[in-house]
Enzyme design. Structure first.
Site, PDB file in Angstrom:
ATOM      1  CD  GLU A   3       0.455   8.822   5.822  1.00 43.01           C
ATOM      2  OE1 GLU A   3       1.365   8.079   6.233  1.00 43.01           O
ATOM      3  OE2 GLU A   3      -0.743   8.564   5.982  1.00 43.01           O
ATOM      4  CG  ASP A  54      -1.694   5.837   4.462  1.00 41.14           C
ATOM      5  OD1 ASP A  54      -1.719   6.231   3.285  1.00 41.14           O
ATOM      6  OD2 ASP A  54      -0.718   5.234   4.958  1.00 41.14           O
ATOM      7  CG  ASP A  82      -4.572   3.801   8.688  1.00 45.93           C
ATOM      8  OD1 ASP A  82      -4.282   5.015   8.765  1.00 45.93           O
ATOM      9  OD2 ASP A  82      -3.712   2.919   8.480  1.00 45.93           O
ATOM     10  CD  GLU A  85       0.631   5.072  11.864  1.00 48.47           C
ATOM     11  OE1 GLU A  85       1.783   5.395  12.176  1.00 48.47           O
ATOM     12  OE2 GLU A  85       0.325   3.936  11.457  1.00 48.47           O
ATOM     13  CE1 TYR A 119      -3.014   2.607   3.757  1.00 52.23           C
ATOM     14  CE2 TYR A 119      -4.707   1.715   5.214  1.00 52.23           C
ATOM     15  CZ  TYR A 119      -3.513   2.402   5.033  1.00 52.23           C
ATOM     16  OH  TYR A 119      -2.821   2.872   6.125  1.00 52.23           O
ATOM     17  NE  ARG A 144       0.635  -0.028   7.534  1.00 47.28           N
ATOM     18  CZ  ARG A 144       1.278   0.586   6.546  1.00 47.28           C
ATOM     19  NH1 ARG A 144       0.587   1.286   5.647  1.00 47.28           N
ATOM     20  NH2 ARG A 144       2.586   0.509   6.435  1.00 47.28           N
ATOM     21  CG  HIS A 183      -9.794   0.286   5.499  1.00 50.75           C
ATOM     22  ND1 HIS A 183      -8.974   0.015   6.562  1.00 50.75           N
ATOM     23  CD2 HIS A 183      -9.904   1.632   5.443  1.00 50.75           C
ATOM     24  CE1 HIS A 183      -8.579   1.144   7.116  1.00 50.75           C
ATOM     25  NE2 HIS A 183      -9.140   2.141   6.460  1.00 50.75           N
TER      26      HIS A 183
END
Length: 692
Positions: free
Chosen positions: A9, A82, A84, A86, A295, A297, A341
Site C-alpha cells: 500500500e 494490510d 484486515d 480494508e 500491525y 489496527r 491479528h
C-alpha cells in the site's frame, strides 16, 4: 527482469520489504485505495440490489497505468495489502482495476498478508499464498455502503435544515450523541455536600504516626452529610478513648496488563504522552512500516507462540525466571474480538528503546517505549503487595457509644512486571507504613483530628481516550474508526477541545437534536453495536452482506422522507438587532459563524462591517452591575461574562439566574431543573421557576 511482483500500500513498506527479497522480486505501492464510490453522487443503485458503482479515484489513473506495466512483466503477482477488512478490499479492487481476475489473465495472482514487516514474516507469507477472502471483502463493502447510505442520505437534510457543509455518519453521530448526553449530565448535576474526618495517632514504639479515616459506627458505614453532623462526631471523638480492635494482614495481587490493542494504545498514549488519537495512529503507522512494531489496527490481545518465547527468553536473561508470567495473555471478555491479528508489540523485543534512541524521532521513541514496555510487562509475573488493615474504635467514658476509624497500608513484596511498566500512578493519599509490631495491644495516643468539607463532583467531560474506551465498551466502530471519527467531529466543529476535555458546540447540539428527533435508531448505541455484530457475521461467512443493507435501508429512507417534511429549519437567524452599522446606517443582523453568533451588516457585499454579538440574559453582573451576556470561547464553548469585559473579569460556565440566594444573597446559577448558589460555602439549592 523480476518474475514476481509484490504490491503493497505505501512507499515506506516498499523500502522496508525490498531489503528482504532478492532481485527476482519487484515491490511497488498502490498508494492506498485505487477505487472507491464517487464523491459526486450516492454511487449505490438501490433499485438493483444495492450494487455499488466503483470508479477509479481521481489522480490514480497514471499510477494504475504504471502498475499494469509492471503486471505485464511479471509471472506471479502477490497482493500484499494490510491484514484486515480494508486491506482485503484494496487487494480485491486492485485485482479488478488491474484486470487480474482468472477470466482476464493467465498470470498467477495470490493474496499474501503479514502481521509484521520482518524478513521471516514476509518470506513465510510468500510460502503460504492464498486467494482473496471474499467474506472479508464483503464485510468491508457492507460497512462502506452503510456509511455511504447514512452519510449521503442524512447530510443533505442537515444542509437544508441547519447549514451547508455539515455531515452525519453511522459511528460519528452516535459518538456525538454520547458527548451531548454527557454534557447534559454535567449540566444537570447538583453537587452534594459531605464531610470526612481523619484522626492521627502516635503509637508507642513506632516512629511514624498512623492516619485513620472515619468509617461509621457498629451498625456499619456512616456518611457525614453536613457541618453539624461532622462537628458532633468530632466533639465526641476529641473526648473519646481509642483502642485497636482488629489488625488484618494479607496480600494483594496486581496482575500484569494485557498487551496493547488499538484502543488501549490510544488511551494510554493520551494519558501518558498527551498524544491525540490521530497522532498516535500516525506514529504507530510509521513504526509498523519501518518493521519496528506489529500491525497497529487490532482489537486482539493474542500473542503468537513465537512472540511469547522471544519475550520469555528476554525476561529470563534480564530479570530472572521468577519474573516470568505463568499464563498466556488473557483475551478480554464481553465485546466480540476479531482475533485474526495479534496484539500490538515490538517485532524484536531485543531491540530495546535505548538501542533505537538514535534512529527514532522523539515522539516515535516515546510511543515505541510505551509499546515495548507494555509487551514485556504482559509476559511477566504479577506484582505482590503485603497489606495491613487496622480497625480503631473510639468510645466514650461509659462505653455506651462508639465510632470506628479504619487505616490501611501496603508495601511491594515482589514487583514482578512493575520492574518494567506501571500503567497508573500509585496513590500517594495513604501515608501509612506497614508495621510488623502493630497489634490489638498497641497503645494509641490521639494527636490530631481534622474534619473536611467536600462536594460530590459531576461526571468528567469526555477526553479522546475516555471516548475511545466508551465506544469500544459499547461495541461501536472498530479499531480503524476511532481516530477518524474524532477528527471528523472536530473538523465539523461539532465538538471542541480545551486541554484534554471535549465540549460540544452549539452546532453540535443542533445537529444532535435533529438526529435524535428524526433518526433515533441511527444514534442508538445498541442498534449501532448490533450492526457491528452483523458485519462480523458477514466476515465469518454467516450473513450475506446485501441482506444487511436490505434490512437497513427502507427504515432509513422513510425516516429521511419524514424528516424533510416535518422537521423545521434550525434558525441560525438573520435576526435584526438594535445596533446601527456606523459605516452605512443599516440595522445590523445576527449571523452564525464557526464560533457562534456575530453581528454583520445586511448590506453585504457592499458593506462588510462585522462586530461581536453579545446576547443579554437579563441578569446584572455581581461585580460591577453591568449586563451579563452570553459569549463563545475561541473553541466554540458557550459561557457567560460581563458586558464590561475587559474592565470586569466576571465569567461563569453555567447560566446565571436573576434569582438571588435566599440563604446568603449570592448569585444562583442554573443546573438542570434546579438553581444552585454559586457561593462555594453555601451551595443552596432551589427548584428552577417555570418560564413564562
Amino acid at each position: 527482469m523480476a518474475k514476481n511482483l509484490v504490491v503493497v500500500e505505501s512507499p515506506a513498506k516498499v523500502k522496508t520489504i525490498k531489503k528482504f527479497l532478492g532481485s527476482n522480486y519487484q515491490v511497488v505501492a498502490s498508494m492506498g485505495h485505487v477505487r472507491d464510490l464517487p464523491k459526486s453522487s450516492m454511487g449505490i443503485d438501490v433499485d438493483k440490489d444495492f450494487e455499488p458503482k466503483y470508479i477509479t479515484i481521481r489522480g490514480k489513473g497514471d499510477l494504475l497505468a504504471s502498475l499494469r506495466k509492471e503486471v505485464k512483466k511479471a509471472d506471479k503477482i502477490y497482493l500484499a495489502t494490510d491484514p484486515d477488512r480494508e486491506g482485503e478490499a484494496i487487494s480485491w479492487h486492485l485485482e479488478n482495476a488491474l484486470k487480474l481476475n482468472p477470466d482476464e489473465t493467465d498470470k498467477k495472482v495470490y493474496r499474501i498478508s503479514f502481521n509484521e514487516i520482518t524478513k521471516n514474516a514476509v518470506k513465510k507469507s510468500l510460502s503460504e499464498p492464498r486467494d482473496i477472502d471474499m467474506d472479508l471483502v464483503d464485510a468491508q463493502q457492507a460497512r462502506r455502503v452503510l456509511d455511504r447510505l447514512v452519510g449521503y442520505g442524512i447530510s443533505p437534510l442537515l444542509w437544508a435544515k441547519v447549514k451547508r457543509g455539515l455531515s452525519a455518519g453511522r459511528v460519528q453521530s452516535v459518538a456525538l450523541r454520547l458527548i451531548c448526553d454527557r454534557e447534559d449530565e454535567i449540566e444537570a448535576f447538583i453537587p452534594e455536600e459531605y464531610w470526612t474526618i481523619d484522626a492521627v495517632f502516635d503509637i508507642k514504639g513506632e516512629k511514624k504516626p498512623l492516619t485513620a479515616h472515619f468509617y461509621g459506627d457498629e451498625n456499619g458505614k456512616t456518611e457525614i452529610k453536613n457541618e453539624q453532623e461532622a462537628s458532633d462526631i468530632k466533639k465526641f471523638c476529641e473526648k473519646a478513648s481509642y483502642e485497636i480492635t482488629e489488625v488484618k494482614r494479607g496480600e494483594r495481587i496486581k496482575k500484569a496488563p494485557l498487551p496493547f490493542t488499538t484502543s488501549t494504545l490510544q488511551q494510554e498514549a493520551s494519558r501518558a504522552l498527551n498524544f491525540t488519537t490521530s497522532k498516535t495512529m500516525r506514529i504507530a503507522q510509521n513504526l509498523y512500516e519501518d518493521g519496528i512494531i506489529s500491525y497497529l489496527r487490532t482489537d486482539s490481545t493474542r500473542l503468537s507462540e513465537e512472540a511469547k518465547e522471544m519475550a520469555a527468553a528476554f525476561i529470563t536473561e534480564n530479570y530472572g525466571s521468577d519474573h516470568l508470567g505463568d499464563k498466556a495473555a488473557r483475551a478480554k471478555e464481553g465485546v466480540k474480538v476479531q482475533d485474526a491479528h495479534e496484539a500490538i508489540r515490538p517485532t524484536d523485543v531485543n531491540r530495546t528503546p535505548q538501542q533505537l534512541k538514535d534512529s527514532l524521532g522523539r515522539d516515535q521513541m516515546r510511543l515505541y517505549q510505551l509499546i515495548w514496555k507494555r509487551f514485556v510487562a504482559s509476559c511477566m509475573a504479577s506484582a505482590v503487595y503485603d497489606t495491613e488493615n487496622v480497625r480503631i474504635t473510639a468510645k466514650n467514658s461509659g462505653g455506651s457509644k462508639a465510632y470506628i476509624f479504619t487505616a490501611s497500608a501496603s508495601k511491594i513484596r515482589f514487583p514482578g512486571f512493575m520492574n518494567v511498566y506501571n500503567d497508573e500512578e500509585e496513590s500517594q493519599d495513604d501515608k501509612n507504613v506497614i508495621s510488623s509490631s502493630l497489634s490489638e495491644k498497641s497503645v494509641l495516643k490521639h494527636s490530631d483530628l481534622e474534619a473536611k468539607q467536600h462536594f460530590t463532583q459531576p461526571p468528567a467531560h469526555f477526553t479522546e481516550a475516555t471516548l475511545v474506551r466508551t465506544l469500544e465498551e459499547l461495541g461501536i466502530g472498530r479499531p480503524s474508526t476511532y481516530a477518524p471519527t474524532i477528527t471528523t467531529l472536530l473538523g465539523r466543529r461539532y465538538i471542541t477541545k480545551e486541554g484534554r476535555s471535549i465540549y460540544v458546540t452549539e452546532m453540535g447540539n443542533a445537529v444532535n437534536k435533529i438526529m435524535k428527533e428524526a433518526f433515533p435508531t441511527i444514534v442508538d448505541e445498541k442498534f449501532t453495536a448490533n450492526l457491528e455484530s452483523l458485519l462480523d457475521g458477514v466476515e465469518a461467512g454467516e450473513v450475506r452482506w446485501k441482506t444487511v443493507i436490505e434490512n437497513f435501508y427502507p427504515d432509513l429512507h422513510d425516516a429521511v422522507e419524514k424528516a424533510n417534511q416535518e422537521i423545521e429549519k434550525v434558525k441560525i437567524s438573520d435576526e435584526e438587532s438594535d445596533v446601527v452599522c456606523e459605516e452605512c446606517g443599516r440595522h445590523m443582523v445576527i449571523k452564525y459563524g464557526p464560533h457562534g453568533k456575530f453581528l454583520a451588516c445586511p448590506g453585504f457585499p457592499d458593506c462588510r462591517n462585522t462586530k461581536a454579538y453579545y446576547e443579554s440574559i437579563g441578569v446584572a453582573c455581581p461585580k460591577c452591575g453591568k449586563d451579563i451576556v452570553m459569549r463563545m470561547s475561541k473553541k466554540g464553548r458557550r459561557y457567560y461574562g460581563c458586558l464590561g469585559f475587559p474592565d470586569c473579569d466576571f465569567m461563569s460556565w453555567p447560566k446565571p439566574s436573576a434569582v438571588k440566594c435566599p440563604k446568603c444573597g449570592g448569585m444562583m446559577v442554573e443546573k438542570g431543573q434546579n438553581l444552585v448558589c454559586s457561593n462555594e460555602n453555601c451551595k443552596h439549592i432551589l427548584p428552577k421557576p417555570d418560564e413564562d
